[in-house]
Design an enzyme around this catalytic site. Sequence first.
Site, short mmCIF file in Angstrom:
data_model
loop_
_atom_site.label_atom_id
_atom_site.label_comp_id
_atom_site.label_asym_id
_atom_site.label_seq_id
_atom_site.Cartn_x
_atom_site.Cartn_y
_atom_site.Cartn_z
CG ASP A 46 -1.78 1.24 1.31
OD1 ASP A 46 -2.96 1.14 0.93
OD2 ASP A 46 -1.29 2.31 1.76
CE1 TYR A 51 0.84 8.03 2.45
CE2 TYR A 51 1.28 5.77 1.83
CZ TYR A 51 0.50 6.69 2.48
OH TYR A 51 -0.60 6.26 3.17
CE LYS A 76 -3.64 4.87 0.98
NZ LYS A 76 -2.20 4.55 0.90
CG HIS A 109 -4.58 9.98 0.50
ND1 HIS A 109 -3.25 9.90 0.17
CD2 HIS A 109 -4.66 9.57 1.80
CE1 HIS A 109 -2.56 9.46 1.22
NE2 HIS A 109 -3.39 9.27 2.21
#
Length: 277
Positions: A46, A51, A76, A109
Amino acid sequence: MTAVPTVTLNNGVTMPQLGFGVFQVPDPETAAAVSHALEVGYRSIDTAAIYGNEVGVGQALASSGIARDDLFVTTKLWNSEQGYDATLRAFDASMDKLKLDYLDLYLIHWPTPARGLYTDTWKAFAKLAADGRVRSVGVSNFQPNHLTEIVEATGLVPAVNQVELHPRLTQEPLRAFHAEHGIVTEAWSPLGQGKGLLDDPAIAAVAAKYDRSPAQVVLRWHLQLGNVVIPKSVTPSRIAENLDVFDFELADADVAALSALNVDSRVGPDPDTNNEA
């Protein structure tokens, strides 16, 4: 190698119930961490555009030698990319970084309600699913009113809602809503990001009873509630330890003891007010 059980999503796709999260893992460290996770038996990874480590994830997947059909990859869409056309562009950018031909699960998200774009975004997700570019689509951090709105607008029910969930935030009303509508609950920050949760005496007592670590009994609690869970670590021993939770079972009283720790306390933002760009 540990066999991880699966859950069946509302479109028939199966998803490992325990996966590996890479939140806050720097991109240069991501490939090594994901590679180790894959070596010890994780098959669900994930990540998220925000990120900044989709490239590292993609490198680890490509070098793993594991058949694509045996992997389950989630990323996401970030808040600033919401909207129909922007979503399709952002998806392409994520796929380029991951070096994948298709995605297993794509999530919005955050709803970021002040933008008012999550319904248009969900329509783009529906197109990606219809075009076969994503096997399943879902959301993250959505509340019942957000979920109701997108379903009423499109007829498409999210396969997954990934939300903050741990013994201090059990999300019982939201989980009940998910169960009623065929949405799988996925827990982020399943261990409370280490904010003292794993030092709680009640958790320590349960851990001692089963001769397990506090993290292992909390992960087991999630699994027995039916949650999908994605613990994160860059420490090889902990990566392996977090997967070693399928050879014991908590008694009902111990599940209840952990659930009783709920104080509706968040470590992350409130989905109703978070409008981060």
